[in-house]
Design a protein around this motif. Structure first.
Motif, PDB file in Angstrom:
ATOM      1  N   ILE B  29       0.864  -1.171   0.000  1.00  0.00           N
ATOM      2  CA  ILE B  29       0.000   0.000   0.000  1.00  0.00           C
ATOM      3  C   ILE B  29       0.901   1.221   0.000  1.00  0.00           C
ATOM      4  O   ILE B  29       1.719   1.400   0.910  1.00  0.00           O
ATOM      5  N   GLU B  30       0.769   2.035  -1.048  1.00  0.00           N
ATOM      6  CA  GLU B  30       1.674   3.173  -1.202  1.00  0.00           C
ATOM      7  C   GLU B  30       1.219   4.340  -0.335  1.00  0.00           C
ATOM      8  O   GLU B  30       0.051   4.435   0.049  1.00  0.00           O
ATOM      9  N   LYS B  31       2.150   5.233  -0.083  1.00  0.00           N
ATOM     10  CA  LYS B  31       1.859   6.449   0.667  1.00  0.00           C
ATOM     11  C   LYS B  31       0.773   7.263  -0.051  1.00  0.00           C
ATOM     12  O   LYS B  31       0.805   7.405  -1.269  1.00  0.00           O
ATOM     13  N   ARG B 206     -16.007   4.355  -5.186  1.00  0.00           N
ATOM     14  CA  ARG B 206     -16.005   5.787  -5.003  1.00  0.00           C
ATOM     15  C   ARG B 206     -14.749   6.288  -4.311  1.00  0.00           C
ATOM     16  O   ARG B 206     -14.163   7.299  -4.678  1.00  0.00           O
ATOM     17  N   LEU B 207     -14.341   5.563  -3.266  1.00  0.00           N
ATOM     18  CA  LEU B 207     -13.266   6.086  -2.415  1.00  0.00           C
ATOM     19  C   LEU B 207     -11.880   5.625  -2.839  1.00  0.00           C
ATOM     20  O   LEU B 207     -10.904   6.332  -2.646  1.00  0.00           O
ATOM     21  N   ALA B 208     -11.808   4.438  -3.430  1.00  0.00           N
ATOM     22  CA  ALA B 208     -10.514   3.771  -3.502  1.00  0.00           C
ATOM     23  C   ALA B 208      -9.597   4.361  -4.565  1.00  0.00           C
ATOM     24  O   ALA B 208     -10.045   4.781  -5.625  1.00  0.00           O
ATOM     25  N   THR B 209      -8.306   4.415  -4.264  1.00  0.00           N
ATOM     26  CA  THR B 209      -7.336   4.502  -5.348  1.00  0.00           C
ATOM     27  C   THR B 209      -7.078   3.090  -5.862  1.00  0.00           C
ATOM     28  O   THR B 209      -6.954   2.879  -7.051  1.00  0.00           O
ATOM     29  N   ARG B 210      -7.012   2.133  -4.924  1.00  0.00           N
ATOM     30  CA  ARG B 210      -6.980   0.735  -5.340  1.00  0.00           C
ATOM     31  C   ARG B 210      -7.844  -0.108  -4.418  1.00  0.00           C
ATOM     32  O   ARG B 210      -7.968   0.171  -3.233  1.00  0.00           O
ATOM     33  N   ILE B 211      -8.440  -1.155  -5.000  1.00  0.00           N
ATOM     34  CA  ILE B 211      -9.348  -2.016  -4.253  1.00  0.00           C
ATOM     35  C   ILE B 211      -8.710  -3.392  -4.093  1.00  0.00           C
ATOM     36  O   ILE B 211      -8.117  -3.912  -5.033  1.00  0.00           O
ATOM     37  N   VAL B 212      -8.820  -3.951  -2.894  1.00  0.00           N
ATOM     38  CA  VAL B 212      -8.390  -5.322  -2.667  1.00  0.00           C
ATOM     39  C   VAL B 212      -9.643  -6.176  -2.496  1.00  0.00           C
ATOM     40  O   VAL B 212     -10.390  -5.979  -1.536  1.00  0.00           O
ATOM     41  N   VAL B 213      -9.882  -7.088  -3.432  1.00  0.00           N
ATOM     42  CA  VAL B 213     -11.025  -7.988  -3.293  1.00  0.00           C
ATOM     43  C   VAL B 213     -10.521  -9.246  -2.599  1.00  0.00           C
ATOM     44  O   VAL B 213      -9.570  -9.885  -3.053  1.00  0.00           O
ATOM     45  N   MET B 214     -11.157  -9.595  -1.474  1.00  0.00           N
ATOM     46  CA  MET B 214     -10.711 -10.763  -0.707  1.00  0.00           C
ATOM     47  C   MET B 214     -11.774 -11.850  -0.703  1.00  0.00           C
ATOM     48  O   MET B 214     -12.975 -11.569  -0.756  1.00  0.00           O
ATOM     49  N   ASP B 215     -11.301 -13.082  -0.638  1.00  0.00           N
ATOM     50  CA  ASP B 215     -12.213 -14.209  -0.461  1.00  0.00           C
ATOM     51  C   ASP B 215     -11.467 -15.288   0.314  1.00  0.00           C
ATOM     52  O   ASP B 215     -10.341 -15.627  -0.028  1.00  0.00           O
ATOM     53  N   PRO B 225     -10.112   0.980  -9.321  1.00  0.00           N
ATOM     54  CA  PRO B 225     -11.547   0.783  -9.586  1.00  0.00           C
ATOM     55  C   PRO B 225     -11.821   0.586 -11.075  1.00  0.00           C
ATOM     56  O   PRO B 225     -12.604  -0.296 -11.442  1.00  0.00           O
ATOM     57  N   GLU B 226     -11.164   1.375 -11.946  1.00  0.00           N
ATOM     58  CA  GLU B 226     -11.399   1.262 -13.387  1.00  0.00           C
ATOM     59  C   GLU B 226     -11.039  -0.130 -13.876  1.00  0.00           C
ATOM     60  O   GLU B 226     -11.815  -0.782 -14.584  1.00  0.00           O
ATOM     61  N   ASN B 227      -9.844  -0.584 -13.499  1.00  0.00           N
ATOM     62  CA  ASN B 227      -9.413  -1.904 -13.964  1.00  0.00           C
ATOM     63  C   ASN B 227     -10.306  -3.016 -13.436  1.00  0.00           C
ATOM     64  O   ASN B 227     -10.548  -4.003 -14.118  1.00  0.00           O
ATOM     65  N   LEU B 228     -10.756  -2.833 -12.202  1.00  0.00           N
ATOM     66  CA  LEU B 228     -11.617  -3.857 -11.619  1.00  0.00           C
ATOM     67  C   LEU B 228     -12.896  -3.986 -12.445  1.00  0.00           C
ATOM     68  O   LEU B 228     -13.343  -5.086 -12.756  1.00  0.00           O
ATOM     69  N   LEU B 229     -13.455  -2.834 -12.820  1.00  0.00           N
ATOM     70  CA  LEU B 229     -14.680  -2.860 -13.617  1.00  0.00           C
ATOM     71  C   LEU B 229     -14.433  -3.396 -15.015  1.00  0.00           C
ATOM     72  O   LEU B 229     -15.224  -4.169 -15.554  1.00  0.00           O
ATOM     73  N   ASN B 230     -13.309  -2.971 -15.609  1.00  0.00           N
ATOM     74  CA  ASN B 230     -13.062  -3.354 -16.997  1.00  0.00           C
ATOM     75  C   ASN B 230     -12.560  -4.781 -17.122  1.00  0.00           C
ATOM     76  O   ASN B 230     -12.896  -5.467 -18.078  1.00  0.00           O
ATOM     77  N   ASN B 231     -11.738  -5.218 -16.168  1.00  0.00           N
ATOM     78  CA  ASN B 231     -11.166  -6.558 -16.273  1.00  0.00           C
ATOM     79  C   ASN B 231     -11.279  -7.351 -14.988  1.00  0.00           C
ATOM     80  O   ASN B 231     -10.278  -7.634 -14.334  1.00  0.00           O
ATOM     81  N   PRO B 232     -12.492  -7.709 -14.580  1.00  0.00           N
ATOM     82  CA  PRO B 232     -12.593  -8.551 -13.384  1.00  0.00           C
ATOM     83  C   PRO B 232     -11.943  -9.907 -13.666  1.00  0.00           C
ATOM     84  O   PRO B 232     -12.150 -10.459 -14.746  1.00  0.00           O
TER      85      PRO B 232
END
Ligand SMILES: Nc1ncnc2c1ncn2[C@@H]1O[C@H](COP(=O)(O)OP(=O)(O)OP(=O)(O)O)[C@@H](O)[C@H]1O
Ligand SMILES: [Mg+2]
Lengths: 247, 318
Positions: B29-31, B206-215, B225-232
């Motif tokens: 996680i970057e600064k 809305r909030l994220a610069t990057r999202i971590v999807v966990m399971d 967020p963009e990449n998550l939507l475009n390339n799940p």
């Protein structure tokens, strides 16, 4: 000043009655005379009431302080992560102990400690321990998990969590336990007279032995007034605490 | 130690008995990031957060914070450098708002006047009028107010890192959105590194610069967020994004000004929309008004361009 007096008027009233009873019992001789017309003496004179009151208070104070210190400490220890193994044992002892009659505790402590103030204090301490311990456990266990997580999560040390959060939040419940304990102790201390402690129970016991109802009544009134006086003081303290924590 | 990562997890696992709550997690996680964790209930999000501030210890693996291995740090001192806000707020019920917010500065030994100034500043930042709220007890606050105070408490000692576990959970959508906007506004001033846990995919996008999807204790996808939507990466992520709504979700991340066309010679369309609005809002307006052309204006109502419905179908300009 007036506000303070107003706030404490309950305990002050009972205190005034108590002092009146202690120092002016002789003024009421005519009343007690009605009760026991045949007795040679109607006012108990073997010791002064003030002396009995002081000794009674001393016995109660020592026993109650010990009970409070030990009860709260034990409650704290068994709710720490390192003492949790003892929690079932201690809470069981606390609830069983409560069903034990105080006279039995008193009788059992004589062979151990002989006659006098000491076995009385010991028995009272044991008996008064239980309400304190039980309420300390209930109070500490009643603190919400999220509050504790937050307290640790923001960087409080274990001692800070205990003092500033756990005990502070549990204090009304603990105080209620202390109130019960002290009130019980005041009443029970009278039984100490049977094993040689000098308390407000002395006139009661003497009255029972000699068939002097007036003595019994004098002792009972003093014990009752003392108990009400102390109990109403606790009531005011609890009230103040509740106000401060914003209901 | 790799450069610049504010928080780094290396192969971190945590077991509770037979359950593996966190399973060989590696993550940077970057600064200045807002890293949002999302996933089904029980997938290990909260556990990961608690590993970061040492409320629980790793079974294996290493966690580095700002260039230091947390195993070597005193947990109290570490936690005082990290704000911590949780869903249930964990406000201290026997303390006023003022004392609750000031608790970490007090632990750090700040002088009283500095604490007082900081409490004032934070209440203002979170839109809670000082005079109204400072002497209230938590039981006298609404759910939304309590969560704001919880966030204020986390911010109080100006920590570099904020850990937030569903801080806006259990709120109505309007209050929730208001608090999200506030967080974004605050973040644009203070540039913290924020680790944020949520159940709400819209909040995450809305909030994220990057999202971590966990399971099940593992990372399924770690992306913008963009990449998550475009390339799940798989159907789990697709389901999480809500298949039928993906187009709209992406549109809500895109801004009108990136899609508008230059003003033409023809007259201005009668319907207008602000340049900073999302494509989703623009589309909604078109659908509602049954219009196929909008005028794009800035905040001062100056026309900047036009937005025909066909422009929504282009891939992002720039
Ligand atoms: N202190 C604990 N003791 C035992 N098991 C735990 C503990 N904390 C978490 N777990 C288990 O670890 C797993 C992950 O829990 P965690 O709280 O991290 O989930 P989560 O992703 O935050 O879920 P939610 O979205 O419901 O908050 C769960 O199976 C949970 O039961
Ligand atoms: Mg959770």
């Amino acid at each position: 000043m007036i506000a303070i007096i107003k706030y404490w008027r309950g305990p002050l009233f009972w205190l005034a009655l108590l002092l009146l009873a202690v120092f002016c019992m002789g003024q009421f001789e005519f009343l007690f005379r009605q009760l026991t017309p045949d007795a040679a003496e109607v006012i108990y004179h073997r010791e002064s009431f003030a002396q009995l009151l002081l000794n009674h208070l001393l016995v109660v104070a020592v026993a109650a302080c010990l009970a409070i210190i030990i009860g709260v400490l034990a409650g704290v220890v068994v709710t720490r992560s390192w003492g949790r193994d003892f929690l079932p044992l201690v809470s069981q002892v606390a609830s069983i102990g409560q069903t034990f009659p105080p006279v039995a505790v008193l009788a059992l402590s004589v062979p151990l400690l002989g006659f006098g103030d000491l076995p009385t204090i010991f028995a009272l301490m044991l008996y008064g321990l239980l309400p304190v311990l039980r309420n300390t456990l209930a109070g500490l266990q009643g603190v919400a998990g999220s509050t504790l997580e937050a307290a640790r999560g923001i960087g409080m040390s274990p001692l800070q969590v205990l003092l500033q959060v756990e005990l502070a939040l549990a204090s009304p419940v603990i105080l209620a336990g202390i109130r019960t304990s002290v009130t019980i102790t005041i009443a029970t201390a009278a039984i100490g007279s049977t094993i040689g402690a000098s308390t407000l129970g002395n006139p009661v016991i003497a009255g029972l032995v000699n068939g002097n109802t007036a003595y019994v009544l004098q002792g009972a009134v003093l014990i009752g007034l003392l108990a009400v006086c102390v109990d109403s003081t606790f009531e005011r303290i609890q009230h103040g605490l509740a106000l401060r924590y914003g209901g | 130690m790799s450069d610049a990562a504010m928080i780094e997890l290396r192969n971190v696992s945590r077991q509770f008995g037979d359950i593996t709550a966190v399973d060989k997690l590696s993550l940077r996680i970057e600064k200045g990031e807002i890293c949002v964790f999302i996933g089904t209930s029980g997938c290990g999000k909260s556990t990961t957060l608690r590993l970061l501030n040492k409320l629980i210890d790793c079974s294996s693996g290493e966690i580095w914070v700002d260039g230091e291995d947390v195993a070597s740090l005193d947990s109290k001192l570490l936690r005082r450098r990290m704000g911590y806000a949780i869903q249930s707020t964990g406000l201290f019920p026997h303390w006023t708002v003022e004392r609750n917010i000031g608790v970490v500065p007090r632990l750090l030994g700040w002088p009283a006047d500095r604490i007082d100034a900081r409490v004032r500043e934070l209440l203002e930042l979170l839109s809670l009028p000082y005079a109204t709220f400072v002497h209230k007890f938590p039981s006298q606050l609404s759910g939304g107010q309590a969560q704001r105070v919880g966030v204020a408490r986390a911010l109080a000692a100006d920590p570099d890192i904020l850990l937030m576990d569903e801080p806006f959970g259990a709120l109505d959508p309007i209050t929730r959105e208001a608090l999200q906007n506030e967080l974004l506004r605050i973040q644009s001033h203070i540039h913290k590194t924020i680790v944020f846990v949520t159940h709400d995919i819209d909040e995450a996008l809305r909030l994220a610069t990057r999202i971590v999807v966990m399971d099940k204790g593992r990372i399924v996808q770690h992306d913008t967020p963009e990449n998550l939507l475009n390339n799940p990466v798989n159907s789990f992520v697709e389901d999480l994004l809500g298949q039928g709504e993906r187009g709209l979700k992406r549109a809500s991340l895109e801004r009108v000004e990136d899609f508008m066309l230059p003003l033409g010679a023809a007259g201005l369309p009668s319907l207008s929309i602000e340049a900073g609005s999302s494509l989703r809002q623009a589309l909604s307006l078109m659908l509602w008004q049954r219009a196929d052309l909008l005028c794009v204006r800035d905040q001062a109502q100056v026309p900047l361009g036009i937005l025909p419905i066909s422009a929504l179908l282009q891939s992002k300009s720039s």
